[in-house]
Scaffold this motif. Structure first.
Motif, PDB file in Angstrom:
ATOM      1  N   GLN A 114       0.527  -1.225  -0.092  1.00 27.19           N
ATOM      2  CA  GLN A 114       0.286  -0.016   0.113  1.00 27.19           C
ATOM      3  C   GLN A 114       0.961   1.278   0.262  1.00 27.19           C
ATOM      4  O   GLN A 114       0.647   2.667  -0.631  1.00 27.19           O
ATOM      5  N   SER A 115       1.866   0.709   0.034  1.00 28.64           N
ATOM      6  CA  SER A 115       2.811   1.841   0.476  1.00 28.64           C
ATOM      7  C   SER A 115       3.586   2.299  -0.429  1.00 28.64           C
ATOM      8  O   SER A 115       4.518   3.761  -0.861  1.00 28.64           O
ATOM      9  N   ARG A 116       4.681   1.034  -1.124  1.00 28.51           N
ATOM     10  CA  ARG A 116       5.677   0.756  -2.038  1.00 28.51           C
ATOM     11  C   ARG A 116       5.499  -0.424  -2.492  1.00 28.51           C
ATOM     12  O   ARG A 116       5.375  -1.342  -1.926  1.00 28.51           O
ATOM     13  N   ALA A 117       6.424  -0.314  -3.458  1.00 26.52           N
ATOM     14  CA  ALA A 117       6.413  -1.854  -4.087  1.00 26.52           C
ATOM     15  C   ALA A 117       7.623  -2.409  -3.831  1.00 26.52           C
ATOM     16  O   ALA A 117       8.636  -1.354  -2.893  1.00 26.52           O
ATOM     17  N   ILE A 118       7.868  -3.090  -3.104  1.00 27.91           N
ATOM     18  CA  ILE A 118       8.513  -4.275  -3.083  1.00 27.91           C
ATOM     19  C   ILE A 118       8.697  -5.976  -3.598  1.00 27.91           C
ATOM     20  O   ILE A 118       8.208  -6.109  -4.293  1.00 27.91           O
ATOM     21  N   PHE A 119      10.530  -5.915  -3.995  1.00 30.14           N
ATOM     22  CA  PHE A 119      10.612  -7.361  -4.415  1.00 30.14           C
ATOM     23  C   PHE A 119      11.331  -7.834  -3.471  1.00 30.14           C
ATOM     24  O   PHE A 119      12.519  -8.304  -3.974  1.00 30.14           O
ATOM     25  N   PRO A 120      11.544  -8.212  -1.938  1.00 27.30           N
ATOM     26  CA  PRO A 120      12.612  -9.657  -1.605  1.00 27.30           C
ATOM     27  C   PRO A 120      12.484 -10.704  -2.520  1.00 27.30           C
ATOM     28  O   PRO A 120      11.931 -11.261  -3.303  1.00 27.30           O
ATOM     29  N   ASN A 121      13.699 -11.124  -2.626  1.00 29.62           N
ATOM     30  CA  ASN A 121      14.807 -12.562  -2.938  1.00 29.62           C
ATOM     31  C   ASN A 121      13.837 -13.638  -2.747  1.00 29.62           C
ATOM     32  O   ASN A 121      12.845 -13.708  -1.833  1.00 29.62           O
ATOM     33  N   ARG A 122      14.067 -14.431  -3.251  1.00 24.80           N
ATOM     34  CA  ARG A 122      13.153 -15.794  -3.302  1.00 24.80           C
ATOM     35  C   ARG A 122      13.802 -16.665  -1.874  1.00 24.80           C
ATOM     36  O   ARG A 122      12.679 -16.780  -1.654  1.00 24.80           O
ATOM     37  N   GLY A 123      14.900 -16.816  -1.708  1.00 23.44           N
ATOM     38  CA  GLY A 123      15.698 -16.625  -0.327  1.00 23.44           C
ATOM     39  C   GLY A 123      14.634 -16.382   0.746  1.00 23.44           C
ATOM     40  O   GLY A 123      13.968 -17.206   1.436  1.00 23.44           O
ATOM     41  N   PHE A 124      15.245 -14.887   0.608  1.00 26.19           N
ATOM     42  CA  PHE A 124      14.173 -14.297   2.198  1.00 26.19           C
ATOM     43  C   PHE A 124      12.699 -14.613   1.995  1.00 26.19           C
ATOM     44  O   PHE A 124      12.102 -14.683   2.953  1.00 26.19           O
ATOM     45  N   LEU A 125      11.872 -15.190   0.549  1.00 24.28           N
ATOM     46  CA  LEU A 125      10.811 -15.092   0.815  1.00 24.28           C
ATOM     47  C   LEU A 125      10.788 -16.627   1.733  1.00 24.28           C
ATOM     48  O   LEU A 125       9.596 -16.655   2.602  1.00 24.28           O
ATOM     49  N   LYS A 126      11.212 -17.255   1.167  1.00 21.32           N
ATOM     50  CA  LYS A 126      11.260 -18.429   1.856  1.00 21.32           C
ATOM     51  C   LYS A 126      11.345 -18.543   3.663  1.00 21.32           C
ATOM     52  O   LYS A 126      10.560 -19.197   4.060  1.00 21.32           O
ATOM     53  N   GLN A 127      12.652 -17.987   3.514  1.00 23.50           N
ATOM     54  CA  GLN A 127      12.587 -17.437   4.783  1.00 23.50           C
ATOM     55  C   GLN A 127      11.019 -16.915   5.923  1.00 23.50           C
ATOM     56  O   GLN A 127      11.273 -17.114   6.825  1.00 23.50           O
ATOM     57  N   LEU A 128      10.954 -16.282   5.505  1.00 22.59           N
ATOM     58  CA  LEU A 128       9.953 -15.411   5.724  1.00 22.59           C
ATOM     59  C   LEU A 128       8.314 -16.498   6.279  1.00 22.59           C
ATOM     60  O   LEU A 128       7.595 -16.573   6.456  1.00 22.59           O
ATOM     61  N   GLN A 129       8.463 -17.376   4.822  1.00 16.83           N
ATOM     62  CA  GLN A 129       7.491 -18.169   4.988  1.00 16.83           C
ATOM     63  C   GLN A 129       7.819 -19.549   6.279  1.00 16.83           C
ATOM     64  O   GLN A 129       6.501 -19.571   7.150  1.00 16.83           O
ATOM     65  N   ASP A 130       8.649 -19.627   6.110  1.00 20.20           N
ATOM     66  CA  ASP A 130       9.030 -20.383   7.602  1.00 20.20           C
ATOM     67  C   ASP A 130       9.007 -20.181   8.874  1.00 20.20           C
ATOM     68  O   ASP A 130       8.220 -20.284   9.573  1.00 20.20           O
ATOM     69  N   LEU A 131       8.644 -18.507   9.201  1.00 17.72           N
ATOM     70  CA  LEU A 131       8.857 -17.676   9.967  1.00 17.72           C
ATOM     71  C   LEU A 131       7.456 -18.118  10.192  1.00 17.72           C
ATOM     72  O   LEU A 131       6.290 -18.075  11.390  1.00 17.72           O
ATOM     73  N   GLU A 132       6.738 -17.554   9.385  1.00 21.28           N
ATOM     74  CA  GLU A 132       5.450 -17.523   9.392  1.00 21.28           C
ATOM     75  C   GLU A 132       4.561 -19.013   9.731  1.00 21.28           C
ATOM     76  O   GLU A 132       3.917 -19.461  10.568  1.00 21.28           O
ATOM     77  N   LEU A 133       5.588 -20.416   9.931  1.00 21.57           N
ATOM     78  CA  LEU A 133       4.809 -21.611   9.960  1.00 21.57           C
ATOM     79  C   LEU A 133       5.451 -21.628  11.417  1.00 21.57           C
ATOM     80  O   LEU A 133       4.497 -21.793  12.053  1.00 21.57           O
ATOM     81  N   LYS A 134       6.726 -21.232  11.869  1.00 19.56           N
ATOM     82  CA  LYS A 134       6.678 -21.056  13.317  1.00 19.56           C
ATOM     83  C   LYS A 134       5.872 -20.021  14.351  1.00 19.56           C
ATOM     84  O   LYS A 134       5.607 -20.577  15.412  1.00 19.56           O
ATOM     85  N   LEU A 135       5.845 -18.612  13.739  1.00 23.14           N
ATOM     86  CA  LEU A 135       4.610 -17.662  14.912  1.00 23.14           C
ATOM     87  C   LEU A 135       3.077 -18.740  14.338  1.00 23.14           C
ATOM     88  O   LEU A 135       2.396 -18.579  15.316  1.00 23.14           O
ATOM     89  N   ARG A 136       3.047 -19.578  13.237  1.00 22.47           N
ATOM     90  CA  ARG A 136       1.659 -20.046  13.375  1.00 22.47           C
ATOM     91  C   ARG A 136       1.418 -21.112  14.256  1.00 22.47           C
ATOM     92  O   ARG A 136       0.775 -21.540  15.143  1.00 22.47           O
ATOM     93  N   HIS A 137       2.481 -22.254  14.421  1.00 21.37           N
ATOM     94  CA  HIS A 137       2.313 -23.159  15.435  1.00 21.37           C
ATOM     95  C   HIS A 137       2.092 -22.334  16.996  1.00 21.37           C
ATOM     96  O   HIS A 137       2.095 -22.989  17.955  1.00 21.37           O
ATOM     97  N   LYS A 138       3.631 -21.209  17.267  1.00 23.36           N
ATOM     98  CA  LYS A 138       3.259 -20.323  18.262  1.00 23.36           C
ATOM     99  C   LYS A 138       1.610 -20.841  19.498  1.00 23.36           C
ATOM    100  O   LYS A 138       1.496 -20.864  19.841  1.00 23.36           O
TER     101      LYS A 138
END
Length: 145
Positions: A114-138
């Protein structure tokens, strides 16, 4: 663009910036450290590379805490930047939104877009997906207690 603003103390003052998080600390084209900013701005640097195999996730907690503390200060305003402001810095902001605002990765991406265009690289997106799984589990574990 944002790197240029990050190096211009007058522009930072004009925008009310009190804290700087540089996700490209010591990278070519990114100057800045606490000595550069003096006592007027609080500075935190992370020497991250914008490569898919760079483990940025080891900085998620410390960067999120720094952002949270900066925004908790009265009139606190933070500039999170790297070189282009699309991958490293965006990834750290997304992690902050997920960790401190309980947003899903998709919701965090929507919020930032909503504020700006972003484009995290695919490795960073994978790390964020892993974070999401950890947070969901917690969260599930906390609900069971």
């Amino acid at each position: 663009m944002f790197s240029a603003v990050a190096h211009n103390k007058e522009e930072l003052r004009k925008h009310g910036i009190t804290h700087i998080l540089n996700a490209a600390h010591n990278a070519c084209g990114s100057k800045g450290n606490q000595a550069f900013y003096g006592k007027e701005f609080c500075y935190h640097g992370i020497a991250a590379d914008d490569f898919p195999d760079f483990d940025l996730s080891i900085y998620f907690r410390s960067a999120s805490e720094y952002i949270h503390k900066a925004l908790s200060v009265p009139n606190g305003k933070i500039l999170v930047h790297c070189i282009l402001g699309k991958s490293r810095s965006a990834t750290l902001v997304l992690a902050y939104l997920m960790m401190h605002h309980n947003l899903s990765l998709a919701a965090a991406v929507e919020r930032v877009l909503q504020s700006r265009a972003i484009f995290p690289n695919r490795g960073f997106l994978k790390q964020l997906q892993d974070l999401e799984l950890k947070l969901r589990h917690k969260r599930k574990l906390c609900q069971l207690q």
